[in-house]
Design an enzyme around this catalytic site. Structure first.
Site, mmCIF file in Angstrom:
data_model
loop_
_atom_site.group_PDB
_atom_site.id
_atom_site.type_symbol
_atom_site.label_atom_id
_atom_site.label_comp_id
_atom_site.label_asym_id
_atom_site.label_seq_id
_atom_site.Cartn_x
_atom_site.Cartn_y
_atom_site.Cartn_z
ATOM 1 N N CYS A 148 0.840 -1.201 0.000
ATOM 2 C CA CYS A 148 0.000 0.000 0.000
ATOM 3 C C CYS A 148 0.877 1.254 0.000
ATOM 4 O O CYS A 148 1.401 1.668 1.033
ATOM 5 C CB CYS A 148 -0.933 0.020 1.212
ATOM 6 S SG CYS A 148 -2.002 1.484 1.227
ATOM 7 N N CYS B 34 -0.263 4.141 2.331
ATOM 8 C CA CYS B 34 0.069 3.896 3.739
ATOM 9 C C CYS B 34 1.573 4.041 3.981
ATOM 10 O O CYS B 34 1.987 4.588 5.005
ATOM 11 C CB CYS B 34 -0.420 2.517 4.174
ATOM 12 S SG CYS B 34 -2.228 2.381 4.243
#
Length: 185
Positions: free
Chosen positions: A134, A137
């Site tokens: 991700c 993130c």
């Protein structure tokens, strides 16, 4: 089962991983990281990599380095990032950018109160986010870590640990699948 046992079970085709797992978990090579950070990241990323054999071995080894608060926070980082990485990767990758302005509507209070130092929890969260792929993130956790004064070397080493742990899990999964196919034949 210890990390040494894990190293012995890594097949010769992956001997680089045998060397790398020892290197990334060695505090003298860990770019100024504490044992808690090293083993917290190793356990959180083992959990995220989902190989039961590796999780058990890393957890056994980590237990001698981590307090109960650290063990709980480590598992919490793997759990919350398991949710967040899916959600925020979707938000980032979706062609419809409206999702980025919508509230997530997901409870994630452990990030604010992890039970250990926030920067340490963020470091584990970044490593798990790297395993789970991700980018949003990764950027978010890296920004918080930089604001907390964590250096590039520590951040890079956290991802080194994550990459090796994940690769060992992949090898173990492949070996277990091959053994299962051979016993079925």
């Amino acid at each position: 089962m210890s990390i040494d046992n894990i190293k012995q079970q890594i097949p010769d085709y992956a001997k680089d991983l045998r060397i790398n797992i020892g290197n990334v978990l060695d505090p003298e090579r860990a770019e100024g990281m504490s044992a808690e950070q090293i083993y917290g990241i190793a356990l959180a990323t083992a959990i995220s990599s989902r190989n039961p054999q590796l999780i058990a071995a890393v957890e056994e080894e980590a237990a001698s380095h981590l307090s109960d608060a650290w063990l709980t926070a480590t598992k919490a980082a793997a759990a919350i990032m398991g949710m967040n990485n899916i959600y925020y990767r979707f938000v980032h990758l979706a062609s419809n950018k409206d999702y980025g302005s919508m509230p997530a509507g997901l409870r994630m209070s452990v990030i604010g109160r992890p039970g250990i130092d926030k920067a340490d929890f963020e470091l584990m969260s970044l490593a798990v986010s790297a395993v789970n792929g991700c980018g949003q993130c990764i950027d978010s956790h890296e920004k918080v870590l930089k604001q907390a004064g964590v250096g590039n070397e520590v951040i890079q080493h956290a991802v080194r640990i994550a990459s090796v742990i994940h690769a060992v899990a992949t090898v173990f999964d492949a070996e277990q699948a091959t053994a299962g196919m051979q016993s079925a034949a």
